[in-house]
Design a protein around this motif. Structure first.
Motif, PDB file in Angstrom:
ATOM      1  N   MET A  91      14.301 -68.082 -14.375  1.00 41.45           N
ATOM      2  CA  MET A  91      15.324 -68.324 -13.459  1.00 41.45           C
ATOM      3  C   MET A  91      14.516 -69.070 -12.678  1.00 41.45           C
ATOM      4  N   LYS A  92      15.591 -70.718 -11.747  1.00 40.84           N
ATOM      5  CA  LYS A  92      15.034 -71.165 -10.464  1.00 40.84           C
ATOM      6  C   LYS A  92      14.433 -70.460  -9.628  1.00 40.84           C
ATOM      7  N   VAL A  93      13.263 -70.089  -8.859  1.00 42.42           N
ATOM      8  CA  VAL A  93      13.160 -69.581  -7.485  1.00 42.42           C
ATOM      9  C   VAL A  93      14.050 -70.136  -6.301  1.00 42.42           C
ATOM     10  N   GLU A  94      14.395 -69.981  -5.638  1.00 42.42           N
ATOM     11  CA  GLU A  94      14.930 -70.423  -3.914  1.00 42.42           C
ATOM     12  C   GLU A  94      14.710 -69.892  -3.360  1.00 42.42           C
ATOM     13  N   LEU A  95      13.960 -70.102  -1.804  1.00 45.29           N
ATOM     14  CA  LEU A  95      13.713 -69.508  -0.117  1.00 45.29           C
ATOM     15  C   LEU A  95      15.045 -70.134   0.392  1.00 45.29           C
ATOM     16  N   ARG A  96      15.191 -68.696   1.451  1.00 47.46           N
ATOM     17  CA  ARG A  96      15.963 -69.202   2.123  1.00 47.46           C
ATOM     18  C   ARG A  96      14.893 -69.419   4.294  1.00 47.46           C
ATOM     19  N   VAL A  97      14.834 -69.970   4.395  1.00 46.92           N
ATOM     20  CA  VAL A  97      13.960 -70.397   5.736  1.00 46.92           C
ATOM     21  C   VAL A  97      15.166 -70.408   6.941  1.00 46.92           C
ATOM     22  N   GLY A  98      14.548 -70.276   8.631  1.00 48.38           N
ATOM     23  CA  GLY A  98      15.035 -70.680   9.196  1.00 48.38           C
ATOM     24  C   GLY A  98      16.072 -69.975  10.158  1.00 48.38           C
ATOM     25  N   ASN A  99      16.049 -68.323  10.131  1.00 46.19           N
ATOM     26  CA  ASN A  99      17.062 -67.630  10.221  1.00 46.19           C
ATOM     27  C   ASN A  99      17.125 -66.031  10.324  1.00 46.19           C
ATOM     28  N   SER A 100      17.477 -65.552  10.876  1.00 47.39           N
ATOM     29  CA  SER A 100      17.001 -64.129  11.084  1.00 47.39           C
ATOM     30  C   SER A 100      17.621 -63.820  10.348  1.00 47.39           C
ATOM     31  N   TYR A 101      18.778 -64.015  10.362  1.00 43.91           N
ATOM     32  CA  TYR A 101      19.050 -63.153   9.351  1.00 43.91           C
ATOM     33  C   TYR A 101      19.436 -63.708   8.108  1.00 43.91           C
ATOM     34  N   GLY A 102      17.816 -63.503   7.513  1.00 40.58           N
ATOM     35  CA  GLY A 102      17.974 -64.203   6.176  1.00 40.58           C
ATOM     36  C   GLY A 102      18.410 -64.820   5.289  1.00 40.58           C
ATOM     37  N   ILE A 103      19.513 -64.478   4.772  1.00 39.85           N
ATOM     38  CA  ILE A 103      20.907 -64.368   4.387  1.00 39.85           C
ATOM     39  C   ILE A 103      21.568 -65.877   4.288  1.00 39.85           C
ATOM     40  N   ASN A 104      21.499 -66.249   6.048  1.00 39.04           N
ATOM     41  CA  ASN A 104      22.095 -67.383   6.220  1.00 39.04           C
ATOM     42  C   ASN A 104      21.227 -68.580   6.939  1.00 39.04           C
ATOM     43  N   GLY A 105      19.183 -68.510   6.190  1.00 42.39           N
ATOM     44  CA  GLY A 105      18.646 -69.689   6.453  1.00 42.39           C
ATOM     45  C   GLY A 105      19.151 -70.597   5.052  1.00 42.39           C
ATOM     46  N   SER A 107      18.129 -72.952   2.993  1.00 42.86           N
ATOM     47  CA  SER A 107      17.857 -73.462   1.046  1.00 42.86           C
ATOM     48  C   SER A 107      16.336 -73.790   0.694  1.00 42.86           C
ATOM     49  N   VAL A 108      15.688 -73.509   0.704  1.00 42.22           N
ATOM     50  CA  VAL A 108      14.340 -74.346   0.160  1.00 42.22           C
ATOM     51  C   VAL A 108      13.912 -74.393  -1.801  1.00 42.22           C
ATOM     52  N   PHE A 109      13.835 -75.573  -2.425  1.00 54.47           N
ATOM     53  CA  PHE A 109      13.401 -74.409  -3.500  1.00 54.47           C
ATOM     54  C   PHE A 109      12.104 -74.790  -4.458  1.00 54.47           C
ATOM     55  N   VAL A 110      11.759 -74.371  -5.439  1.00 53.82           N
ATOM     56  CA  VAL A 110      10.760 -73.937  -5.590  1.00 53.82           C
ATOM     57  C   VAL A 110      10.374 -75.014  -7.339  1.00 53.82           C
ATOM     58  N   SER A 111       9.407 -75.702  -7.280  1.00 52.05           N
ATOM     59  CA  SER A 111       9.106 -76.564  -8.587  1.00 52.05           C
ATOM     60  C   SER A 111       8.230 -75.541  -9.379  1.00 52.05           C
ATOM     61  N   GLU A 112       7.274 -74.737  -8.740  1.00 52.69           N
ATOM     62  CA  GLU A 112       6.134 -74.447  -9.896  1.00 52.69           C
ATOM     63  C   GLU A 112       5.983 -73.080  -8.516  1.00 52.69           C
ATOM     64  N   VAL A 124      -1.894 -53.217  -9.702  1.00 54.24           N
ATOM     65  CA  VAL A 124      -1.103 -53.735  -8.535  1.00 54.24           C
ATOM     66  C   VAL A 124      -2.724 -54.659  -8.233  1.00 54.24           C
ATOM     67  N   ASN A 125      -3.700 -55.304  -8.727  1.00 53.19           N
ATOM     68  CA  ASN A 125      -5.016 -55.914  -8.401  1.00 53.19           C
ATOM     69  C   ASN A 125      -4.176 -56.747  -7.915  1.00 53.19           C
ATOM     70  N   ASN A 126      -4.948 -58.041  -7.392  1.00 54.45           N
ATOM     71  CA  ASN A 126      -4.249 -59.440  -6.816  1.00 54.45           C
ATOM     72  C   ASN A 126      -3.561 -59.973  -6.899  1.00 54.45           C
ATOM     73  N   ASP A 127      -2.232 -58.989  -5.906  1.00 49.88           N
ATOM     74  CA  ASP A 127      -0.991 -59.158  -5.247  1.00 49.88           C
ATOM     75  C   ASP A 127      -0.434 -59.983  -5.071  1.00 49.88           C
ATOM     76  N   VAL A 128      -0.289 -61.645  -5.392  1.00 37.55           N
ATOM     77  CA  VAL A 128      -0.246 -62.546  -4.810  1.00 37.55           C
ATOM     78  C   VAL A 128      -0.020 -63.813  -6.432  1.00 37.55           C
ATOM     79  N   ALA A 129       1.253 -64.600  -5.565  1.00 39.28           N
ATOM     80  CA  ALA A 129       1.597 -66.029  -6.008  1.00 39.28           C
ATOM     81  C   ALA A 129       1.805 -66.780  -4.690  1.00 39.28           C
ATOM     82  N   ILE A 130       1.613 -67.772  -5.553  1.00 34.01           N
ATOM     83  CA  ILE A 130       1.926 -69.277  -4.219  1.00 34.01           C
ATOM     84  C   ILE A 130       2.784 -69.792  -5.036  1.00 34.01           C
ATOM     85  N   LEU A 131       4.237 -70.576  -4.139  1.00 33.04           N
ATOM     86  CA  LEU A 131       5.606 -71.055  -4.894  1.00 33.04           C
ATOM     87  C   LEU A 131       4.397 -72.528  -4.152  1.00 33.04           C
TER      88      LEU A 131
END
Length: 270
Positions: A91-105, A107-112, A124-131
């Motif tokens: 599934m394609k990943v989406e982010l929401r930014v810029g709002n205290s109410y996160g769902i209302n932020g 949209s920023v879309f992720v390519s990788e 759960v070692n090395n539990d990090v991902a780059i978007l």
């Protein structure tokens, strides 16, 4: 409940996710996912202007499906926990930014999505991902990157860290609509390992933080969110035992650990 690990997932309200077998994480039991209404325990409501690097991680399925926290490190890159990205190949990943109410932020879309090559879902070692974002993120008073720490500098035991997110405010409830934050002290890594499951997997790529008496902690839905100290992001919300229980600190991916810091540098240049 005391022997249960909580990986702080938010509910994903679609059939594809409903079939996800969380037992693959090799724990005795993983608490059921929760819906977008549970967050940070023992903290307080904060504004996005105070935490402009915060992002809400989800998938592009109408309506936007909340899943984890994330945080901005540059115009093109955001970090989250690797355990949050298990559906990123479907599934394609989406982010929401810029709002205290996160769902209302915004949209920023992720390519990788780039998971740490040595991420281990069992420990759960090395539990990090780059978007990597499709378009550069537009900065403003409510959208700004957080500074990364230097490589190899450990945290002082007893020093305070600031954890933020839209996760549970109380065990068994849904996530907070409003951004919240809590301050907790860093604990001794070796002592943390002695607390029994799931802490027996804690290593140099993680650190623990919390109060012996409990009461303040990150919780379900906060996974992938930032842990900040002195203006630098030092950790990523990863796992724990319940939420805010006595002698059950939160466990965080340690960004300064060479394994994690080198991975970020290699793929982002930061």
């Amino acid at each position: 409940m005391g022997s249960t690990i909580n990986l702080y997932f938010l509910t994903i309200l679609i059939g594809a996710v409903a079939s996800f077998d969380v037992s693959r994480l090799n724990v005795e039991k993983v608490h059921d996912p929760i819906s977008y209404e549970d967050t940070i325990i023992g903290g307080e409501e904060v504004s996005i202007e105070q935490y402009p690097y915060m992002a809400l991680f989800g998938y592009v399925v109408p309506p936007f499906t909340e899943f984890c926290g994330a945080f901005i490190i540059s115009k093109n890159y955001v970090l989250t926990a690797a355990h949050c990205t298990f559906l990123a190949d479907k599934m394609k990943v989406e982010l929401r930014v810029g709002n205290s109410y996160g769902i209302n932020g915004t949209s920023v879309f992720v390519s990788e999505v780039i998971n740490h090559p040595n991420y281990d879902p069992k420990t759960v070692n090395n539990d990090v991902a780059i978007l990597k974002t499709v378009e550069p993120i537009k900065f403003s008073d409510t959208v700004k990157p957080v500074e990364l720490p230097p490589r190899g500098v450990d945290l002082e035991v007893g020093s305070m860290v600031d954890v933020s997110g839209w996760g549970s405010v109380e065990w068994g409830r849904s996530g907070s609509a409003v951004l919240r934050a809590v301050k907790v002290p860093v604990t001794n890594r070796e002592e943390c390992k002695k607390l029994g499951k799931p802490y027996d997997t804690v290593n140099e790529n993680m650190f623990c933080a919390g109060y012996d008496e409990g009461g303040k902690d990150s919780c379900k839905g906060d996974s992938g969110g930032p842990v900040v100290q002195n203006g630098k992001v030092v950790g990523i919300v990863s796992f724990g035992r319940g939420c805010a229980l006595p002698k059950s600190p939160g466990v965080y991916a340690f960004i300064s650990a060479p394994s994690i810091r080198d991975f970020i540098k290699k793929h982002t240049g930061l």
